[in-house]
Scaffold this active site. Structure first.
Site, PDB file in Angstrom:
ATOM      1  N   GLU A  17       0.814  -1.230   0.000  1.00  0.00           N
ATOM      2  CA  GLU A  17       0.000   0.000   0.000  1.00  0.00           C
ATOM      3  C   GLU A  17       0.844   1.277   0.000  1.00  0.00           C
ATOM      4  O   GLU A  17       0.661   2.178   0.804  1.00  0.00           O
ATOM      5  CB  GLU A  17      -0.956  -0.023   1.218  1.00  0.00           C
ATOM      6  CG  GLU A  17      -1.852  -1.245   1.240  1.00  0.00           C
ATOM      7  CD  GLU A  17      -2.675  -1.371   2.518  1.00  0.00           C
ATOM      8  OE1 GLU A  17      -2.678  -0.443   3.327  1.00  0.00           O
ATOM      9  OE2 GLU A  17      -3.314  -2.431   2.707  1.00  0.00           O
ATOM     10  N   ASN A  44       2.147  -5.210  -2.982  1.00  0.00           N
ATOM     11  CA  ASN A  44       0.761  -5.547  -2.662  1.00  0.00           C
ATOM     12  C   ASN A  44      -0.048  -4.277  -2.434  1.00  0.00           C
ATOM     13  O   ASN A  44       0.408  -3.340  -1.767  1.00  0.00           O
ATOM     14  CB  ASN A  44       0.753  -6.405  -1.385  1.00  0.00           C
ATOM     15  CG  ASN A  44      -0.605  -7.024  -1.089  1.00  0.00           C
ATOM     16  OD1 ASN A  44      -1.207  -7.669  -1.936  1.00  0.00           O
ATOM     17  ND2 ASN A  44      -1.097  -6.810   0.133  1.00  0.00           N
ATOM     18  N   HIS A  84     -10.383  -6.558  -1.580  1.00  0.00           N
ATOM     19  CA  HIS A  84     -11.406  -6.397  -0.543  1.00  0.00           C
ATOM     20  C   HIS A  84     -12.583  -5.706  -1.229  1.00  0.00           C
ATOM     21  O   HIS A  84     -12.571  -4.493  -1.428  1.00  0.00           O
ATOM     22  CB  HIS A  84     -10.894  -5.514   0.606  1.00  0.00           C
ATOM     23  CG  HIS A  84      -9.774  -6.116   1.388  1.00  0.00           C
ATOM     24  ND1 HIS A  84      -9.937  -7.229   2.179  1.00  0.00           N
ATOM     25  CD2 HIS A  84      -8.479  -5.752   1.511  1.00  0.00           C
ATOM     26  CE1 HIS A  84      -8.774  -7.537   2.758  1.00  0.00           C
ATOM     27  NE2 HIS A  84      -7.872  -6.657   2.360  1.00  0.00           N
ATOM     28  N   GLU A 137      -5.993 -10.943  -0.775  1.00  0.00           N
ATOM     29  CA  GLU A 137      -6.765 -10.684   0.454  1.00  0.00           C
ATOM     30  C   GLU A 137      -8.276 -10.662   0.172  1.00  0.00           C
ATOM     31  O   GLU A 137      -9.014  -9.870   0.694  1.00  0.00           O
ATOM     32  CB  GLU A 137      -6.338  -9.353   1.084  1.00  0.00           C
ATOM     33  CG  GLU A 137      -4.857  -9.263   1.394  1.00  0.00           C
ATOM     34  CD  GLU A 137      -4.468  -7.976   2.093  1.00  0.00           C
ATOM     35  OE1 GLU A 137      -5.371  -7.283   2.592  1.00  0.00           O
ATOM     36  OE2 GLU A 137      -3.274  -7.656   2.155  1.00  0.00           O
TER      37      GLU A 137
END
Ligand code: G3I
Length: 378
Positions: free
Chosen positions: A187, A230, A266, A295
């Protein structure tokens, strides 16, 4: 054979005898075409479709995934992993890759300047190895979970680089040959500017070069591990995914040992895969990078109806099918597999029921949709 000798299984579609029997029983109950997701989920067709998905004999997700040459896995929360035998049993039955939701993070592994705490991370890796599972390491460099001692240290740039190097060499080196891939940086893109976020300890202490250094340290510590960048909200086509594409493209072009991009995914119920996802995945693969779903969860606004469960199943079906379709997508990892321990209710008020097993560990329509997607020829 995948790196470190762990192979998710024959990619030739061959199943082990027990799984083959269960899969055959599953197949005889449903014709693939009959169980394809309806074009649109309605309150009327939802019950029928969910009923069609369910079957008594069900092969394990991991066996079907292995036969397709991919990993299917979940994030593991420390508390139920330690205290709930049924949680561990379900993980071992269904999944061939695991990732820790917390215990591999900087603050957990490195609680003080001179102390590392590996008890929980060692236990997860040992469990994975005992159950023939791969492990994803999450996460070496993130703007969250920076321990107080590090913030208080206010290190110089050289001190910060040395601290980063020591942490990565110690952690990645400890699991050399035992962890297939690492989320080296997580991130790092600012969601407003689409540049590198500057509200990050590592950016402020070292500067933008922290990313190159992190990947190089991780590669030095374990040359065979696949090293990931990621992020979330960068799976389709848009300003953020373009920023990620440019970021990793620059790393590749300058010889930085990045090997993959993680799509957190997500998502909210009602999510659909679009051609943009395929195009974005293919352009990242064209850089020589893996793309993994890292995720996945599909958050549902309360209250959850039968139609919600059916549309959630479609979302899981489409994401697994997307991974099977991309040239290089070795893993679909869910951020938790049971509603009993999902992070969503705590972090997203009004939402829940985001995973493939309900709170009593009963498979939901989404579970069977993942099964069908793995069994349906790409
Ligand atoms: O277990 C303790 C509990 O004993 C204590 O009473 C409670 C009070 O604070 O804290 C509990 O620990 C919490 C832990 O989740 C439980 O698993 C931590 O406070 C909380 O900070 C931690 O949050 C995690 C979060 O990352 C921050 O590390 C979430 O579980 C985890 O799901 C979430 O995962 C992130 C990924 O790493 C990156 N992508 C987004 C994703 C979701 O935010």
């Amino acid at each position: 054979m995948a790196e470190h000798g762990f192979d998710p299984g024959p990619a030739n579609g061959v199943l082990g005898p027990e799984t083959a029997a269960a899969a055959a029983a599953f197949e005889t109950a449903y014709d693939t075409t009959e169980v394809q997701p309806p074009a649109a989920i309605t309150a009327e067709n939802a019950p029928d479709w969910c009923r069609l998905l369910r079957s008594a004999p069900r092969p394990a997700l991991r066996d079907l995934a292995a036969a397709r040459g991919i990993y299917i896995g979940t994030a593991v929360d420390a508390a139920p992993f330690e205290g709930d035998a049924g949680y561990r049993t379900a993980i071992a039955r269904e999944f061939n890759v695991v990732v820790a939701s917390l215990v591999f993070k900087f603050s957990e592994l490195h609680p003080s300047r001179s102390e590392y705490s590996f008890e929980a991370s060692d236990a997860l890796v040992a469990f994975a190895e005992a159950n023939g599972m791969a492990v994803r390491g999450h996460v070496l460099v993130w703007h969250n979970r920076i321990p107080g001692w590090l913030l208080d240290l206010r290190p110089s740039r050289d001190e910060a680089i040395e601290l980063l190097r020591e942490h990565i060499m110690t952690v990645v080196g400890r699991y050399r040959g035992r962890i297939r891939s690492w989320d080296v940086v997580n991130e790092a893109i600012d969601n407003q500017t689409y540049e590198l976020r500057q509200d990050s300890f590592w950016y402020q202490a070292i500067g933008p070069d922290y990313m190159r250094l992190a990947f190089e340290f991780a590669h030095e510590a374990d040359p065979d591990a696949v090293l990931y960048y990621n992020d979330y909200g960068a799976e389709g086509l848009g300003r953020k995914s373009n920023a990620v594409y440019e970021l990793v493209g620059d790393l590749v072009a300058t010889g930085v040992p990045v090997g993959g991009v993680g799509w957190q995914m997500h998502v909210r119920n009602g999510f659909h895969v679009t051609p943009d996802h395929v195009q974005n995945g293919e352009r990242l693969n064209a850089l020589g990078l893996e793309v993994s779903i890292t995720e996945l969860d599909v958050a549902d606004p309360h209250p959850t109806t039968e139609a919600d469960l059916a549309s959630q199943a479609v979302a899981y079906w489409e994401v697994v099918s997307l991974c099977l379709r991309l040239p290089s997508c070795p893993a679909v990892v869910m951020w938790g597999f049971t509603d009993a321990y999902s992070w969503i209710p705590s972090f997203l008020p009004g939402f829940g029921n985001a995973t493939i097993f309900d709170g009593s560990m009963t498979p939901k329509p989404a579970y069977y949709a993942v099964l069908r997607a793995l069994r349906t020829p790409a």
